[in-house]
Motif scaffolding. Structure first.
Motif, short mmCIF file in Angstrom:
data_model
loop_
_atom_site.label_atom_id
_atom_site.label_comp_id
_atom_site.label_asym_id
_atom_site.label_seq_id
_atom_site.Cartn_x
_atom_site.Cartn_y
_atom_site.Cartn_z
N TYR A 421 4.98 -7.65 6.98
CA TYR A 421 4.91 -7.59 5.51
C TYR A 421 3.84 -6.59 5.09
CZ TYR A 421 1.00 -10.71 6.51
OH TYR A 421 -0.14 -11.26 7.03
N GLN A 422 3.90 -6.25 3.83
CA GLN A 422 2.83 -5.46 3.18
C GLN A 422 2.63 -5.98 1.76
OE1 GLN A 422 3.72 -1.27 3.24
NE2 GLN A 422 2.87 -0.97 5.29
N TYR A 423 1.38 -6.24 1.43
CA TYR A 423 1.01 -6.58 0.06
C TYR A 423 0.30 -5.35 -0.53
CZ TYR A 423 2.05 -11.45 1.09
OH TYR A 423 2.70 -12.62 1.45
N ARG A 424 0.78 -4.90 -1.67
CA ARG A 424 0.20 -3.71 -2.30
C ARG A 424 -0.29 -4.05 -3.72
NH1 ARG A 424 0.31 1.05 -0.13
NH2 ARG A 424 1.45 1.36 1.82
N PHE A 425 -1.43 -3.51 -4.04
CA PHE A 425 -2.02 -3.79 -5.37
C PHE A 425 -2.88 -2.60 -5.76
CE2 PHE A 425 -4.21 -5.78 -1.88
CZ PHE A 425 -5.53 -5.38 -2.01
N ASP A 426 -2.90 -2.30 -7.06
CA ASP A 426 -3.61 -1.12 -7.59
C ASP A 426 -4.62 -1.53 -8.66
OD1 ASP A 426 -1.83 0.19 -6.01
OD2 ASP A 426 -0.66 1.06 -7.67
N PRO A 428 -6.20 -1.02 -12.46
CA PRO A 428 -5.44 -0.89 -13.72
C PRO A 428 -4.94 0.52 -14.01
CG PRO A 428 -7.26 -2.38 -14.05
CD PRO A 428 -7.43 -1.82 -12.67
N SER A 429 -5.70 1.55 -13.66
CA SER A 429 -5.26 2.92 -13.94
C SER A 429 -4.34 3.47 -12.87
CB SER A 429 -6.48 3.85 -14.06
OG SER A 429 -7.08 4.04 -12.79
N GLY A 430 -4.27 2.79 -11.71
CA GLY A 430 -3.47 3.27 -10.61
C GLY A 430 -4.20 4.25 -9.72
N ASN A 431 -5.46 4.56 -10.03
CA ASN A 431 -6.19 5.52 -9.20
C ASN A 431 -6.54 4.95 -7.83
OD1 ASN A 431 -7.63 8.09 -8.85
ND2 ASN A 431 -9.46 6.80 -8.81
N LEU A 432 -6.80 3.66 -7.76
CA LEU A 432 -7.12 3.00 -6.49
C LEU A 432 -5.89 2.21 -6.04
CD1 LEU A 432 -10.69 1.67 -7.37
CD2 LEU A 432 -10.08 3.87 -6.34
N GLN A 433 -5.36 2.56 -4.87
CA GLN A 433 -4.17 1.90 -4.33
C GLN A 433 -4.54 1.23 -3.01
OE1 GLN A 433 -1.30 5.09 -4.13
NE2 GLN A 433 -0.83 4.96 -6.31
N CYS A 434 -4.28 -0.06 -2.92
CA CYS A 434 -4.75 -0.83 -1.78
C CYS A 434 -3.59 -1.55 -1.09
CB CYS A 434 -5.81 -1.84 -2.21
SG CYS A 434 -7.24 -1.07 -3.05
N VAL A 435 -3.83 -1.95 0.18
CA VAL A 435 -2.80 -2.60 0.98
C VAL A 435 -3.44 -3.62 1.93
CG1 VAL A 435 -2.90 -0.83 2.77
CG2 VAL A 435 -0.83 -2.21 2.53
N ILE A 436 -2.75 -4.71 2.15
CA ILE A 436 -3.06 -5.67 3.22
C ILE A 436 -1.72 -5.93 3.93
CG2 ILE A 436 -3.97 -7.94 3.85
CD1 ILE A 436 -5.47 -7.97 1.21
N LYS A 505 1.60 -3.22 -7.53
CA LYS A 505 1.43 -3.83 -8.85
C LYS A 505 -0.06 -3.86 -9.20
CE LYS A 505 2.47 -8.08 -11.40
NZ LYS A 505 3.09 -9.42 -11.32
N VAL A 506 -0.35 -3.77 -10.49
CA VAL A 506 -1.74 -3.76 -10.94
C VAL A 506 -2.38 -5.11 -10.68
CG1 VAL A 506 -3.24 -3.68 -12.97
CG2 VAL A 506 -1.44 -1.97 -12.67
N LEU A 507 -3.56 -5.05 -10.04
CA LEU A 507 -4.39 -6.25 -9.87
C LEU A 507 -5.37 -6.26 -11.05
CD1 LEU A 507 -5.14 -8.64 -8.01
CD2 LEU A 507 -6.83 -7.14 -6.91
#
Length: 560
Positions: A421-426, A428-436, A505-507
């Protein structure tokens, strides 16, 4: 303010160096200086000099003038109460010792119990009018003055009671003026889960807003009295520029020029804005009515009135003069502690005397203040006493911080196939994109900054010991990826599958997501910029924003 201006301007000009009309000749009394001096009398005026006043046989002439000085000065507060006379000694000589003049006055024009009598004096050929302090004998109905200089003399009554009454009434209205707060004024603001609220105090209305990662508290002064403000906690530095309403009087602009755009004093109608973040919030603002600034503001209005009346067509010159007068007065009363301090009255008096003399046509105000200093000082302090309502107050800024909330994992699942699996979250502006993630060969987690100004670390290990070139790729700028939840950060290549999926999705700010021991929280840094803060097992950590990035490798259980 205009009414006060007219009142004070007219009165001060009475005592200033205005040009009087040339006196015509009237009845005359003539005598000579004898060995013991002289005495001359012309109806209700007696003049006398001692033996050393002039050489024996020097001619003395006392002439009644048809035009009194008082009416020429255009003041409802000053009126002539006796004969206006001109005294000459020889051929334009001046006495070697003071001469005494005694005027029998019209007592019907003088209120009972008054001592507000003096004599206007103007040298022939001069435009300067001065005020001589008179000794009033109510029983005899006479006012007596001593003078070392011969002039045209006019006994006058100064209606000090009416003068001060008008000042007090108008000053009260001036200092109690109401400046409305903005129509759009919120008493609450929310920043990243922290809710702020504030209540008005001491004539200051707080309006709150939140933007760009900061809370702004705009204090609007709604009353005419200047206030001194002190923010808490101690050492708070988030003071923004003071703004002034365009309709403010010129004297406020002059006074503000001395204080600068950043100030601990707020004048009526001004706004002082504080800015802070959740980490170092403003907790309160103490406000105290500012006596020194109030007196300076009042004196500035008086000076402005005199200048406008004396030089109606010289606005630029008046502006320059007003700056000098305000500076003079404020410096002179700066040592004053409060209106209740006994030394304050003396300081105010000295300031008025010395600074009024800077106005070319108002030098005579010095003589007036010297004649009745206690009355004038009491009047100014009385005006200060008018300010006792809401003398002090505290605007309190209350902060309620909401707990960081956990989001639902299912909302952030970007990929799932069997155990992988991959969980993705950004941000609010989308400049920082993260994954677990959880993969077959690795379970990377971390973040990528699409736009950043920080420098990437140069000491990270390569993926599985192989460089990005060996993968026919390059180092991915802005990426900080750890190999698995307990693993460390390594050089991430551009074709790594952790960066190939679409944005997540925005965190929301002040919320967090937790997967397999890795927790990431969306928030802001000290400058208010978006920031992701992640912690993993074995002490690994990552903090990333556009402007900065820090990380920690695991302290145990991981080998590069």
């Amino acid at each position: 303010m205009r009414r006060l201006a007219a009142v004070i301007a007219a009165t001060l000009l009475v005592l200033s160096g205005l040009t009087a009309c040339t006196a015509s000749k009237g009845d005359t009394a003539t005598t000579q200086v004898g060995s013991s001096g002289f005495e001359a009398k012309l109806d209700d005026v007696t003049v006398a000099g001692g033996a050393k006043v002039a050489a024996v046989s020097t001619r003395v002439v006392l002439t009644r003038e048809k035009t009194a000085l008082a009416p020429l000065l255009r003041s409802k507060y000053v009126q002539s109460v006796g004969s206006t006379v001109k005294l000459t000694l020889g051929t334009k000589l001046q006495p070697k010792t003071p001469i005494t003049l005694t005027f029998t006055i019209d007592k019907s024009k003088v209120p009972a119990g008054t001592a507000s009598l003096g004599v206007l004096a103007r040298s022939e050929g001069s435009s300067k009018v001065t005020v001589l302090a008179g000794r009033y004998d109510a029983k005899a109905g006479t006012v007596t003055v001593n003078t070392p200089h011969l002039s045209i003399f006019d006994p006058v009554f100064m209606a000090v009671g009416s003068f001060l009454s008008d000042i007090s009434t108008t000053a009260s209205l001036t200092f109690k003026a109401v400046y409305p707060a903005p129509e759009q004024c919120d008493s609450r603001a929310t920043l990243d889960g922290a809710v702020y609220s504030a209540t008005p105090a001491a004539g200051l209305v707080p309006c709150l807003s939140a933007k760009n990662g900061k809370v702004q508290v705009a204090l609007h002064s709604t009353k005419g009295v200047p206030v001194h403000v002190t923010p808490s906690p101690s050492g708070f530095t988030g003071v923004e520029q003071v703004t002034t309403q365009p309709s403010d009087a010129a004297v406020r602009a002059v006074l503000r020029a001395f204080q600068g755009t950043k100030s601990s004093e707020i004048l009526g109608g001004e706004t002082l804005t504080y800015s802070f973040d959740n980490a170092k919030p403003l907790t309160s603002v103490s406000a105290t009515n500012d006596f020194i600034t109030s007196m300076t503001l009042y004196a500035a209005a008086v000076f402005e009135s005199v200048l406008e009346e004396a030089y109606p067509s010289k606005q630029l010159e008046n502006a320059t003069r007003l700056v000098g007068l305000v500076s003079c007065f404020r410096d002179a009363i700066a040592p004053a502690k409060s209106e209740s301090d006994p030394e304050t009255r003396g300081l105010v008096g000295q300031a008025l005397i010395s600074c009024a003399g800077l106005i070319p046509v108002a030098g005579a105000v010095v003589q007036l203040l010297a004649m009745i200093p206690s009355v004038i000082m009491n009047a100014f302090v009385l005006i200060a006493d008018e300010l006792t309502g809401n003398k002090t107050g505290v605007v309190r800024i209350n902060q309620v911080v909401k707990p960081i909330t956990s989001v639902k994992l299912a909302d952030y699942l970007a990929y799932s196939e069997g155990p992988y699996y991959q969980y993705r979250f950004d941000s609010p502006s989308g400049n920082l994109q993260c994954v677990i993630s959880q993969g077959e060969d690795s379970s990377p987690w971390g973040c990528l900054a699409r736009s950043f100004t920080w420098s990437a670390p140069t000491n990270l290990p390569d993926t599985y010991g192989e460089t990005c070139a060996q993968f026919e790729s390059v180092r991915l700028p802005g990426a900080m990826i750890a190999s698995y939840p307990g693993g460390g950060f390594y050089n991430t290549c551009a074709n790594n599958d952790t960066t190939s999926l679409n944005a997540g999705k925005v965190l929301p700010l002040n919320s967090k997501i937790s997967v397999r021991g890795v927790t990431c929280t969306s928030g802001r840094d000290s400058s208010g910029a978006e920031q992701m803060t992640c912690t993993g097992p074995s002490g690994s950590a990552l903090t990333m924003s556009k402007a900065a990035m820090t990380f920690k490798q695991p302290t145990s259980g991981w080998t590069p």
